[in-house]
Every structure is written in C-alpha cells, then in structure tokens.
Write a protein that holds these residues in place. Sequence first.
Motif, mmCIF file in Angstrom:
data_model
loop_
_atom_site.group_PDB
_atom_site.id
_atom_site.type_symbol
_atom_site.label_atom_id
_atom_site.label_comp_id
_atom_site.label_asym_id
_atom_site.label_seq_id
_atom_site.Cartn_x
_atom_site.Cartn_y
_atom_site.Cartn_z
ATOM 1 N N UNK A 1 0.861 -1.180 0.000
ATOM 2 C CA UNK A 1 0.000 0.000 0.000
ATOM 3 C C UNK A 1 0.901 1.234 0.000
ATOM 4 N N UNK A 2 0.604 2.173 -0.873
ATOM 5 C CA UNK A 2 1.496 3.318 -1.076
ATOM 6 C C UNK A 2 1.067 4.566 -0.321
ATOM 7 N N UNK A 3 0.020 4.496 0.497
ATOM 8 C CA UNK A 3 -0.489 5.702 1.159
ATOM 9 C C UNK A 3 0.305 6.084 2.411
ATOM 10 N N UNK A 4 1.152 5.190 2.900
ATOM 11 C CA UNK A 4 2.049 5.527 4.003
ATOM 12 C C UNK A 4 1.383 5.702 5.346
ATOM 13 N N UNK A 5 0.257 5.009 5.578
ATOM 14 C CA UNK A 5 -0.465 5.151 6.843
ATOM 15 C C UNK A 5 -0.463 3.807 7.573
ATOM 16 N N UNK A 6 0.219 3.750 8.701
ATOM 17 C CA UNK A 6 0.159 2.574 9.558
ATOM 18 C C UNK A 6 -1.143 2.616 10.366
ATOM 19 N N UNK A 7 -1.809 1.480 10.496
ATOM 20 C CA UNK A 7 -3.069 1.396 11.232
ATOM 21 C C UNK A 7 -2.784 0.847 12.628
ATOM 22 N N UNK A 8 -3.216 1.565 13.649
ATOM 23 C CA UNK A 8 -2.880 1.183 15.023
ATOM 24 C C UNK A 8 -3.604 -0.079 15.466
ATOM 25 N N UNK A 9 -4.867 -0.231 15.057
ATOM 26 C CA UNK A 9 -5.647 -1.416 15.439
ATOM 27 C C UNK A 9 -6.519 -1.837 14.267
ATOM 28 N N UNK A 10 -6.384 -3.087 13.857
ATOM 29 C CA UNK A 10 -7.244 -3.647 12.825
ATOM 30 C C UNK A 10 -7.481 -5.116 13.158
ATOM 31 N N UNK A 11 -8.715 -5.570 12.977
ATOM 32 C CA UNK A 11 -9.018 -6.958 13.313
ATOM 33 C C UNK A 11 -10.515 -7.202 13.327
ATOM 34 N N UNK A 12 -10.994 -7.927 14.328
ATOM 35 C CA UNK A 12 -12.408 -8.290 14.398
ATOM 36 C C UNK A 12 -13.013 -7.719 15.681
ATOM 37 N N UNK A 13 -14.316 -7.429 15.622
ATOM 38 C CA UNK A 13 -15.052 -6.851 16.751
ATOM 39 C C UNK A 13 -16.423 -7.503 16.824
ATOM 40 N N UNK A 14 -16.909 -7.684 18.054
ATOM 41 C CA UNK A 14 -18.215 -8.288 18.325
ATOM 42 C C UNK A 14 -18.320 -9.714 17.828
ATOM 43 N N UNK A 15 -17.208 -10.435 17.873
ATOM 44 C CA UNK A 15 -17.274 -11.889 17.725
ATOM 45 C C UNK A 15 -17.749 -12.464 19.058
ATOM 46 N N UNK A 16 -18.487 -13.559 19.016
ATOM 47 C CA UNK A 16 -19.009 -14.186 20.234
ATOM 48 C C UNK A 16 -18.560 -15.641 20.280
ATOM 49 N N UNK A 17 -17.928 -16.019 21.389
ATOM 50 C CA UNK A 17 -17.470 -17.386 21.585
ATOM 51 C C UNK A 17 -17.614 -17.765 23.052
ATOM 52 N N UNK A 18 -17.838 -19.045 23.343
ATOM 53 C CA UNK A 18 -17.784 -19.487 24.739
ATOM 54 C C UNK A 18 -16.337 -19.551 25.198
ATOM 55 N N UNK A 19 -16.107 -19.139 26.450
ATOM 56 C CA UNK A 19 -14.779 -19.239 27.042
ATOM 57 C C UNK A 19 -14.891 -19.843 28.433
ATOM 58 N N UNK A 20 -13.795 -20.391 28.925
ATOM 59 C CA UNK A 20 -13.712 -20.949 30.266
ATOM 60 C C UNK A 20 -12.837 -20.018 31.106
ATOM 61 N N UNK A 21 -13.434 -19.361 32.097
ATOM 62 C CA UNK A 21 -12.721 -18.406 32.944
ATOM 63 C C UNK A 21 -12.301 -19.104 34.236
#
Length: 262
Positions: free
Chosen positions: A9-29
């Motif tokens: 990408x030639x625009x020269x802009x680093x992105x601080x945060x990129x990924x997924x949001x509001x995914x839902x999964x069961x976890x064991x706490x």
Amino acid sequence: MQDVQNREDARGIAIQRVGIKDAHLPFLIKTKEGGFQQVLARIRFTVALPSEYKGTHMSRFLEILMPWSQKPLAEPEMDKMLMEALDRLDAQSAEVELNFKYFVEKTAPVSGRKSVLDLDCCFKGRKERGGELEFQLGVDVPFTSLCPCSKEISQYGAHNQRSVARIQLRFQQGVECIYIEDLAELVEKQGSSPIYPLLKREDEKFVTEAAYENPKFVEDILRDTVLAMRGLEGLAWFSVECENYESIHNHSAYASHEETLA
C-alpha cells in the motif's frame, strides 16, 4: 490463490488497530476455587498493521481464538494468545478484549439461601513484540445505597437505590491479579448494603435495616472505594466510576476517579 492482503500500500499510513469486533465465543474463565466457569464472551481482537501492507488476515483471528476458547483462561493464557497473534500476523503489537457475564455465589444474610449474582466483567490484554503482557481487569459491582440527606430530614424513612461501581485495574508486572470474586466482595462493602438475587422476608428486613444504618452519598461510596483500591498490594493503576440510579429523580448521581500508584 493470490494473497491480496499482503499487497503493498502506497499511502504511508500505519493502522494502530485492525481486526475483528463483536465476535461471540464461549470461554472458560478460571475461578478462585481452582476450577473454571463457562461464559459467553463478546470479543474484540486486533493487531497493529504496518503502512506497507494493504490489509490483515481476518480469518486468522478466529483461527487463533478457537483453540483458546476451549481452555481455562487467565493472564498466562492471554499472554500466549497474543504472542500467537504477533507471530501469525507478523505484527508489532496485539490487543484482545473479552466482555462477559460472570456469576458469583451469594448467601442470604439470615435464611442462608444461596443464589448466583451476575457481574459484567472484562479482560483486556495488550502485548508488544518483545514486551510483557499488559493485563487489565474490569468488573461492574452492584449494591444498594441509601441517601444520608433523605434519612436526616425524613420522619418515616429514607430513599434508597440500586447502585453500581465500575472498576478497572492493572497490577504491577509480576504481581498476580485479584480474582473477580474477591474484587466484587471488596467493592460491594463500600455501598450501604450488598444486594442478593434471592431474599426471604427475614433477609429483606435485614438488608433494608442494614442500609438504613449505613447511609452513603455517591461521593462517600467513591472515596471509600478509592481507599479500598489503594489497599490492594501491587496495584499499578485503577479507575472507579460510581453511579446511583436515583429512586426519586429521573437522573443518576455520578462520581469517578482514577489513579496511577507508585
């Protein structure tokens, strides 16, 4: 097949945060007793993206999360999860946030009836390549508050309300974080009275009178909670928000405070 995300990408802009949001999964706490509690987590999972890359590989976030959702989770596991994200996504920093309901057991003060109280909780983890895990715990703790002014001026009673203290905290590196159960117990003591999902008549009498004998403004609750947080050994930073859902107004009483400790 072509890997479009890895194109330049030639625009020269680093992105601080990129990924997924509001995914839902069961976890064991992990629990204080040494076991685990299954929860449904709402997840945000991101990495930093260098300016030269067009995009990140979104599917890899879920590929990383899936195996970890089947293992009891606490700080060490979040550290490994983020390290895996740094390696698989060739990133310099990674962050994950899990929001979930956690249940703590409550025993009614007179009848001894047991029930479970749901708490809104959050695990936040951040890791830079070559650095230590930055772990943050968030817990919203409900309780009862009773107005000192109302008690002072009223002949027959005083108005009370359901209240909540929203706690965020980070411990120093190498210091083990407090358990959700212990933090909730510590914070609810700063209100006029704890709350219980299940109360019989004798319990209701007890908690009503207990609150009446322990009136507190939202400012009182905040200051007492700040003192309680300062008493936690190894704490590095905390923030507290206190909100009273007023029973005689159509607005809340609110106070907040945050501190960085030496």
